[in-house]
Design an enzyme around this catalytic site. Sequence first.
Site, PDB file in Angstrom:
ATOM      1  N   ARG A  84       0.804  -1.025   0.088  1.00 26.82           N
ATOM      2  CA  ARG A  84       0.073  -0.126   0.021  1.00 26.82           C
ATOM      3  C   ARG A  84       0.746   1.352  -0.132  1.00 26.82           C
ATOM      4  NH1 ARG A  84      -2.110  -3.489   3.945  1.00 26.82           N
ATOM      5  NH2 ARG A  84      -4.257  -4.294   3.212  1.00 26.82           N
ATOM      6  N   LYS A 128      -2.161  -2.764   8.042  1.00 26.10           N
ATOM      7  CA  LYS A 128      -3.304  -2.278   8.600  1.00 26.10           C
ATOM      8  C   LYS A 128      -3.237  -2.876  10.040  1.00 26.10           C
ATOM      9  CE  LYS A 128      -6.310  -0.846   4.895  1.00 26.10           C
ATOM     10  NZ  LYS A 128      -7.516  -1.113   4.195  1.00 26.10           N
ATOM     11  N   HIS A 153      -2.357   2.746  -5.704  1.00 27.23           N
ATOM     12  CA  HIS A 153      -3.156   1.443  -5.581  1.00 27.23           C
ATOM     13  C   HIS A 153      -3.274   0.528  -6.786  1.00 27.23           C
ATOM     14  CE1 HIS A 153      -5.125  -0.197  -2.114  1.00 27.23           C
ATOM     15  NE2 HIS A 153      -6.168  -0.831  -2.862  1.00 27.23           N
ATOM     16  N   ARG A 188      -0.997  -2.029  -6.908  1.00 26.05           N
ATOM     17  CA  ARG A 188      -1.238  -3.117  -5.902  1.00 26.05           C
ATOM     18  C   ARG A 188      -2.322  -4.054  -6.679  1.00 26.05           C
ATOM     19  NH1 ARG A 188      -1.547  -4.452  -0.562  1.00 26.05           N
ATOM     20  NH2 ARG A 188      -3.540  -5.285   0.387  1.00 26.05           N
ATOM     21  N   HIS A 207      -4.212  -9.222   3.198  1.00 26.75           N
ATOM     22  CA  HIS A 207      -5.538  -9.286   3.540  1.00 26.75           C
ATOM     23  C   HIS A 207      -6.181  -9.908   4.585  1.00 26.75           C
ATOM     24  CE1 HIS A 207      -6.632  -7.931  -1.185  1.00 26.75           C
ATOM     25  NE2 HIS A 207      -6.291  -7.141  -0.407  1.00 26.75           N
ATOM     26  N   TYR A 236      -9.972 -10.323  -7.468  1.00 29.84           N
ATOM     27  CA  TYR A 236      -8.823 -10.367  -8.522  1.00 29.84           C
ATOM     28  C   TYR A 236      -9.006 -11.503  -9.529  1.00 29.84           C
ATOM     29  CZ  TYR A 236      -6.694  -6.770  -5.889  1.00 29.84           C
ATOM     30  OH  TYR A 236      -6.601  -5.441  -5.140  1.00 29.84           O
TER      31      TYR A 236
END
Length: 270
Positions: free
Chosen positions: A121, A145, A213, A216, A239, A248
């Site tokens: 990210r 995150k 992004h 990514r 994730h 994806y």
Amino acid sequence: MTDLESLNAWLQECGVDEVEAISARDIRSWQMAVMEAGIGEGTVKRKLSSVRSWFRYMRRNRWIDRDVMAKITAPKSPKHLPVFFKESETERIYDAAMFANDYEGERDKLILRLLYETGMRRSELAGLRPWNIDLNARQIKVLGKGRKERYIPIEAELKNNIEQYLTLKEKEFPETDSMFVTKRGRPFNAADIYRVVKRYMSMISSAEKISPHVFRHTFATHLLNDGANIDAIKELLGHANLNATEIYTHNSREHLKEAYKHAHPRAGKK
């Protein structure tokens, strides 16, 4: 307040002037009127959320005893496939002629290659420090995150790029511990990374959107197209669950459809 005033105006027009008299049909009629007025889906969802909270508040205070919003559903947003760069476009960032032969050129080149080869990210790249990179083990420790750590492997050429850049940075800015800095020595932030991506990729990509992004998305899509395991991609992206990664697979299926359409002799038959 604006959302509730909009509903109140509608109810007044319909002759509904008591809270107890409001029905689910009234709410649905108001919702349809808002949508027919050309209000965007996001705004409609927010308006319904405001009204739902208002009714919940009234039930909690025992001003009403019915859940008027129980059968009201918000409009479903269409799922948009992630935008990604073509392989022919990402190959261009390995062309040395694209970058100036100085500190800034080396820095920008490494930023683009790290984004593409790690799927990080923008905020993760901005927060990267030299000590997060283990050149001997050829891996990068990323703080994602929720301060969740993950390790991303790097290939030999990228390792060499990092070594060359760090040597140059040490000469130019020996007292700065940030991975990337401006030519004046200020630590790079997320906005700086966005500007680097926009500057270079706008020259070489036809993608409808250009941002860090998108790299990514490109990282994940290219891995899937080349046969990578989706669980492994999930871990590399950081994730929390597989649902976020599975989008994806749609890009991958579109890639296969295009390959079939252009390559199979019967694909163009009606």
